[in-house]
Design a protein around this motif. Structure first.
Motif, PDB file in Angstrom:
ATOM      1  N   ALA A  73       0.580  -0.430  -0.084  1.00 27.35           N
ATOM      2  CA  ALA A  73       0.310   1.005  -0.146  1.00 27.35           C
ATOM      3  C   ALA A  73      -1.199   1.272  -0.166  1.00 27.35           C
ATOM      4  CB  ALA A  73       0.985   1.617  -1.375  1.00 27.35           C
ATOM      5  N   PHE A  74      -1.941   0.489  -0.942  1.00 23.39           N
ATOM      6  CA  PHE A  74      -3.394   0.642  -0.968  1.00 23.39           C
ATOM      7  C   PHE A  74      -3.996   0.422   0.417  1.00 23.39           C
ATOM      8  CE2 PHE A  74      -3.442  -0.049  -5.680  1.00 23.39           C
ATOM      9  CZ  PHE A  74      -4.288   0.998  -6.012  1.00 23.39           C
ATOM     10  N   LEU A  75      -3.523  -0.610   1.116  1.00 21.91           N
ATOM     11  CA  LEU A  75      -4.146  -0.991   2.386  1.00 21.91           C
ATOM     12  C   LEU A  75      -3.745  -0.107   3.558  1.00 21.91           C
ATOM     13  CD1 LEU A  75      -4.082  -4.895   2.139  1.00 21.91           C
ATOM     14  CD2 LEU A  75      -5.971  -3.321   1.676  1.00 21.91           C
ATOM     15  N   LEU A  76      -2.950   0.924   3.298  1.00 16.26           N
ATOM     16  CA  LEU A  76      -2.688   1.897   4.360  1.00 16.26           C
ATOM     17  C   LEU A  76      -3.935   2.715   4.678  1.00 16.26           C
ATOM     18  CD1 LEU A  76       0.871   3.114   3.309  1.00 16.26           C
ATOM     19  CD2 LEU A  76       0.267   1.781   5.345  1.00 16.26           C
ATOM     20  N   GLY A  77      -4.890   2.734   3.740  1.00 16.78           N
ATOM     21  CA  GLY A  77      -6.174   3.401   3.979  1.00 16.78           C
ATOM     22  C   GLY A  77      -7.251   2.395   4.317  1.00 16.78           C
ATOM     23  N   ASP A  78      -8.322   2.860   4.928  1.00 19.69           N
ATOM     24  CA  ASP A  78      -9.388   1.962   5.383  1.00 19.69           C
ATOM     25  C   ASP A  78     -10.640   2.009   4.522  1.00 19.69           C
ATOM     26  OD1 ASP A  78      -7.889   1.070   7.587  1.00 19.69           O
ATOM     27  OD2 ASP A  78      -8.508   2.809   8.784  1.00 19.69           O
ATOM     28  N   SER A  79     -10.651   2.816   3.479  1.00 22.03           N
ATOM     29  CA  SER A  79     -11.866   2.951   2.679  1.00 22.03           C
ATOM     30  C   SER A  79     -12.114   1.690   1.856  1.00 22.03           C
ATOM     31  CB  SER A  79     -11.746   4.154   1.747  1.00 22.03           C
ATOM     32  OG  SER A  79     -10.796   3.896   0.718  1.00 22.03           O
ATOM     33  N   PRO A  80     -13.378   1.412   1.512  1.00 19.37           N
ATOM     34  CA  PRO A  80     -13.684   0.254   0.671  1.00 19.37           C
ATOM     35  C   PRO A  80     -12.951   0.282  -0.664  1.00 19.37           C
ATOM     36  CG  PRO A  80     -15.687   1.097   1.674  1.00 19.37           C
ATOM     37  CD  PRO A  80     -14.614   2.080   1.991  1.00 19.37           C
ATOM     38  N   ARG A  81     -12.796   1.461  -1.241  1.00 17.96           N
ATOM     39  CA  ARG A  81     -12.104   1.565  -2.538  1.00 17.96           C
ATOM     40  C   ARG A  81     -10.645   1.153  -2.405  1.00 17.96           C
ATOM     41  NH1 ARG A  81     -12.991   6.841  -6.128  1.00 17.96           N
ATOM     42  NH2 ARG A  81     -15.047   5.846  -6.142  1.00 17.96           N
ATOM     43  N   ARG A  82      -9.989   1.613  -1.338  1.00 20.65           N
ATOM     44  CA  ARG A  82      -8.581   1.259  -1.140  1.00 20.65           C
ATOM     45  C   ARG A  82      -8.455  -0.233  -0.819  1.00 20.65           C
ATOM     46  NH1 ARG A  82      -4.798   5.947  -0.054  1.00 20.65           N
ATOM     47  NH2 ARG A  82      -3.346   4.228   0.292  1.00 20.65           N
ATOM     48  N   PHE A  83      -9.409  -0.774  -0.071  1.00 18.12           N
ATOM     49  CA  PHE A  83      -9.367  -2.213   0.217  1.00 18.12           C
ATOM     50  C   PHE A  83      -9.460  -3.017  -1.074  1.00 18.12           C
ATOM     51  CE2 PHE A  83     -11.677  -6.192   0.937  1.00 18.12           C
ATOM     52  CZ  PHE A  83     -10.773  -6.839   1.773  1.00 18.12           C
ATOM     53  N   LEU A  84     -10.373  -2.642  -1.952  1.00 19.69           N
ATOM     54  CA  LEU A  84     -10.519  -3.368  -3.215  1.00 19.69           C
ATOM     55  C   LEU A  84      -9.289  -3.171  -4.100  1.00 19.69           C
ATOM     56  CD1 LEU A  84     -14.293  -2.740  -4.042  1.00 19.69           C
ATOM     57  CD2 LEU A  84     -13.220  -4.879  -3.299  1.00 19.69           C
ATOM     58  N   GLY A  85      -8.671  -1.987  -4.042  1.00 15.83           N
ATOM     59  CA  GLY A  85      -7.440  -1.775  -4.783  1.00 15.83           C
ATOM     60  C   GLY A  85      -6.331  -2.685  -4.294  1.00 15.83           C
ATOM     61  N   GLY A  86      -6.205  -2.778  -2.971  1.00 12.67           N
ATOM     62  CA  GLY A  86      -5.205  -3.676  -2.407  1.00 12.67           C
ATOM     63  C   GLY A  86      -5.507  -5.122  -2.727  1.00 12.67           C
ATOM     64  N   LEU A  87      -6.783  -5.491  -2.662  1.00  9.30           N
ATOM     65  CA  LEU A  87      -7.194  -6.856  -2.983  1.00  9.30           C
ATOM     66  C   LEU A  87      -6.810  -7.199  -4.419  1.00  9.30           C
ATOM     67  CD1 LEU A  87      -8.955  -9.142  -1.529  1.00  9.30           C
ATOM     68  CD2 LEU A  87     -10.802  -8.350  -3.009  1.00  9.30           C
ATOM     69  N   GLY A  88      -7.073  -6.254  -5.342  1.00  7.96           N
ATOM     70  CA  GLY A  88      -6.745  -6.488  -6.745  1.00  7.96           C
ATOM     71  C   GLY A  88      -5.248  -6.640  -6.968  1.00  7.96           C
ATOM     72  N   ALA A  89      -4.445  -5.786  -6.309  1.00  6.60           N
ATOM     73  CA  ALA A  89      -2.991  -5.868  -6.466  1.00  6.60           C
ATOM     74  C   ALA A  89      -2.465  -7.200  -5.955  1.00  6.60           C
ATOM     75  CB  ALA A  89      -2.322  -4.710  -5.725  1.00  6.60           C
ATOM     76  N   PHE A  90      -2.962  -7.630  -4.801  1.00  2.80           N
ATOM     77  CA  PHE A  90      -2.502  -8.911  -4.260  1.00  2.80           C
ATOM     78  C   PHE A  90      -3.009 -10.086  -5.082  1.00  2.80           C
ATOM     79  CE2 PHE A  90      -1.730  -6.527  -0.261  1.00  2.80           C
ATOM     80  CZ  PHE A  90      -0.410  -6.909  -0.075  1.00  2.80           C
ATOM     81  N   LEU A  91      -4.207  -9.978  -5.629  1.00  2.00           N
ATOM     82  CA  LEU A  91      -4.731 -11.060  -6.478  1.00  2.00           C
ATOM     83  C   LEU A  91      -3.814 -11.277  -7.683  1.00  2.00           C
ATOM     84  CD1 LEU A  91      -8.414 -11.687  -7.438  1.00  2.00           C
ATOM     85  CD2 LEU A  91      -6.661 -11.745  -9.187  1.00  2.00           C
ATOM     86  N   VAL A  92      -3.467 -10.182  -8.362  1.00  2.00           N
ATOM     87  CA  VAL A  92      -2.566 -10.315  -9.517  1.00  2.00           C
ATOM     88  C   VAL A  92      -1.185 -10.775  -9.054  1.00  2.00           C
ATOM     89  CG1 VAL A  92      -1.545  -9.118 -11.487  1.00  2.00           C
ATOM     90  CG2 VAL A  92      -3.868  -8.556 -10.756  1.00  2.00           C
TER      91      VAL A  92
END
Length: 220
Positions: A73-92
């Motif tokens: 869901a986070f990575l549906l957007g292209d902004s740096p903030r959404r990318f980092l949100g998606g990165l964090g979710a996948f990391l956990v």
């Protein structure tokens, strides 16, 4: 024979995943916005229908899948903030996979093989991706990406360490998906033409996690 609910939810996952692949290939962002997070949610439902809640490994598996849903869901957007949100979710989520695999036991020979594969992949991918992230986003981007690479490598080693062929294969395919994603986003080879790298990311992403679910449910 698997219960009807397992067959129905597994079939639903396959249909949604294939729909997502087609949407990505056609660059249909509206459809992708619906089916991309829905695919892993369907897979988590299939895992629960298959008895995931009855074991510690299965419970961690569902947690990982739900975190993957959030990451999608986070990575549906292209902004740096959404990318980092998606990165964090996948990391956990990868840490949840590590916990899942750890409950299944460890085969030393498979663990060592997984370590060798992870090390080789990190050396090849890291040399291309990390300098590119440092140039494009500075340490604020490079540090989270480096942390993510360490965690996904740990997931790969833990998956191989189970000694279960389906889990090991799924972990490797999942890592391949993230490798293509990282190269496409930060260090795209000149001969890569959109949308086909994106399609490759999603096909391997769904296939890898589908294999992991099958392997864990068979072993748990």
């Amino acid at each position: 024979m698997p219960p009807l609910l397992v067959l129905v939810t597994a079939a639903l996952f396959v249909v949604i995943a294939v729909t997502d692949w087609v949407a990505v290939a056609q660059e249909d962002r509206r459809t992708e916005a619906v089916v991309k997070p829905a695919a892993l949610l369907a897979l988590a439902t299939a895992a629960l229908a298959g008895g995931a809640a009855d074991s510690a490994a299965g419970a961690w598996l569902v947690v990982a899948l739900l975190l993957g849903t959030a990451g999608d869901a986070f990575l549906l957007g292209d902004s740096p903030r959404r990318f980092l949100g998606g990165l964090g979710a996948f990391l956990v989520g990868h840490l949840a996979y590590v916990a899942c695999f750890a409950t299944l036991g460890i085969s030393v020979s498979w663990w060592l093989a997984g370590g060798a594969v992870a090390l080789a992949g990190a050396l090849v991918t890291g040399r291309a991706v990390l300098p590119a992230t440092l140039r494009s986003g500075g340490i604020g981007l490079a540090a989270p990406v480096a942390a993510y690479m360490l965690v996904i490598a740990a997931m790969l080693v833990a998956g191989w360490g189970t000694g279960l062929v389906l889990v090991a294969a799924g972990a490797a395919v999942f890592v391949a998906s993230d490798t293509v994603l990282a190269l496409d986003r930060f260090a795209r080879p000149r001969d890569w033409v959109a949308p086909w790298p994106h399609v490759a990311v999603m096909v391997t992403y769904h296939l890898g996690q589908g294999l992991i679910v099958l392997g864990v449910l068979r072993a748990a």
